[in-house]
Design a protein around this motif. Sequence first.
Motif, short mmCIF file in Angstrom:
data_model
loop_
_atom_site.label_atom_id
_atom_site.label_comp_id
_atom_site.label_asym_id
_atom_site.label_seq_id
_atom_site.Cartn_x
_atom_site.Cartn_y
_atom_site.Cartn_z
N LYS A 61 0.82 -1.20 0.00
CA LYS A 61 0.00 0.00 0.00
C LYS A 61 0.86 1.26 0.00
CE LYS A 61 -3.74 -2.34 2.50
NZ LYS A 61 -4.56 -2.37 3.74
N LEU A 62 2.16 1.09 0.20
CA LEU A 62 3.08 2.22 0.20
C LEU A 62 3.33 2.69 -1.23
CD1 LEU A 62 5.75 0.85 2.73
CD2 LEU A 62 3.92 2.49 3.22
N ARG A 63 3.85 3.90 -1.36
CA ARG A 63 4.25 4.39 -2.67
C ARG A 63 5.36 3.51 -3.23
NH1 ARG A 63 5.72 10.60 -2.20
NH2 ARG A 63 7.03 9.87 -3.94
N LYS A 64 5.38 3.36 -4.54
CA LYS A 64 6.34 2.46 -5.18
C LYS A 64 7.79 2.88 -4.96
CE LYS A 64 3.11 -0.10 -6.87
NZ LYS A 64 2.82 -1.40 -6.23
N ASP A 65 8.01 4.19 -4.70
CA ASP A 65 9.38 4.67 -4.51
C ASP A 65 9.70 4.92 -3.03
OD1 ASP A 65 7.68 6.78 -4.18
OD2 ASP A 65 8.79 8.18 -5.46
N ASP A 66 8.85 4.44 -2.13
CA ASP A 66 9.07 4.63 -0.69
C ASP A 66 9.97 3.52 -0.14
OD1 ASP A 66 9.00 5.34 1.95
OD2 ASP A 66 6.85 4.94 2.24
N TYR A 67 11.23 3.57 -0.50
CA TYR A 67 12.15 2.51 -0.06
C TYR A 67 12.39 2.54 1.45
CZ TYR A 67 15.75 6.21 -0.28
OH TYR A 67 16.48 7.36 -0.10
N LYS A 68 12.29 3.72 2.05
CA LYS A 68 12.48 3.81 3.51
C LYS A 68 11.31 3.13 4.24
CE LYS A 68 15.24 8.05 3.47
NZ LYS A 68 15.34 9.46 3.93
N GLY A 69 10.10 3.36 3.74
CA GLY A 69 8.94 2.70 4.33
C GLY A 69 9.02 1.19 4.20
N TRP A 70 9.48 0.72 3.05
CA TRP A 70 9.65 -0.72 2.82
C TRP A 70 10.72 -1.30 3.75
CZ3 TRP A 70 7.98 -4.91 -0.09
CH2 TRP A 70 6.87 -4.68 -0.89
N ALA A 71 11.83 -0.59 3.89
CA ALA A 71 12.92 -1.08 4.74
C ALA A 71 12.46 -1.23 6.19
CB ALA A 71 14.10 -0.11 4.66
N ARG A 72 11.75 -0.24 6.69
CA ARG A 72 11.25 -0.32 8.08
C ARG A 72 10.16 -1.37 8.20
NH1 ARG A 72 11.16 5.58 7.26
NH2 ARG A 72 13.12 6.45 8.06
N GLY A 73 9.31 -1.45 7.16
CA GLY A 73 8.20 -2.40 7.19
C GLY A 73 8.65 -3.84 7.18
N LEU A 74 9.71 -4.15 6.46
CA LEU A 74 10.24 -5.52 6.43
C LEU A 74 10.68 -5.96 7.82
CD1 LEU A 74 12.28 -5.40 3.10
CD2 LEU A 74 10.34 -6.91 3.58
N ARG A 75 11.34 -5.07 8.52
CA ARG A 75 11.77 -5.38 9.90
C ARG A 75 10.55 -5.55 10.81
NH1 ARG A 75 12.49 -6.66 14.34
NH2 ARG A 75 14.02 -5.97 15.86
#
Length: 277
Positions: free
Chosen positions: A164-178
Amino acid sequence: MTKKIYSIVFLVLMLMSCGPKKQVVASERSKERSRKKEIKEKKPREWEPNLIPEKFVYFDITSTEHYIQTFQEIAKQNMIDYGIPSSITLAQGILESASGKGELTRKSNNHFGIKCHKGWTGDRAYHDDDEKGECFRRYNHPMYSFSDHSLFLSRRGRYAFLFKLRKDDYKGWARGLRKAGYATDKKYPQKLIALIERYELYRYDREVIKGNRNRAKKEDTKRHLPIKGKMYVVAKGDTLYSISKKYGLTVSELMEINHLNTTNLNVGQELIIKSSK
């Protein structure tokens, strides 16, 4: 006369003793031919990573830059197919595989440290991680490790919020994976973000997003035109990958032809599998 009788009896006995042996040999040969025919006609299941290719293919990566150059296109394609930022895929691959030079990666082509888990039927490799001799997935080619990583994230509910995050939100993805439990390392997000920014991996996300926008504009100009082609009705167990392989298309082409924004399919759904020229 007696000698003739003995000769006839001897020949009869010889024929009787040879007959069964010949029949056994003929039977064994017939079974062997049938077995070879069965093996030749047997086809592998769709997307079985350990059947295609047959031999183990290892990429001798010399540096992190070489790793990025080698796998950037695969990461970008997986972003198109599954919606996972290519920057995240590359950063995870670099970190988990030690830029393709880690012991587990060298012996299994497993670039993301994905363990066997319940239901895994492919090849296995055993490696000391959190515990000694843990079971990890083994692939015959690195591309299948990347595909399996995308499938792993997209098919598990605990990672659903990330899409559901923006496709270029790599910071959100990095935190979300953890947060979702992908890694136990508390500094895992910071490590991913540092790699992405050091090697400017975010530029690959932008390339994909820009490419998708350009494709969307082209589709808008053609949307009023009817697309003719052979129709395929989705059956239970079908995936875009299996259908695309069956008809000689790529997943991206199949999605483009049918104006699909997701790889999810429904049983009974109709797909155009060959566009008109």
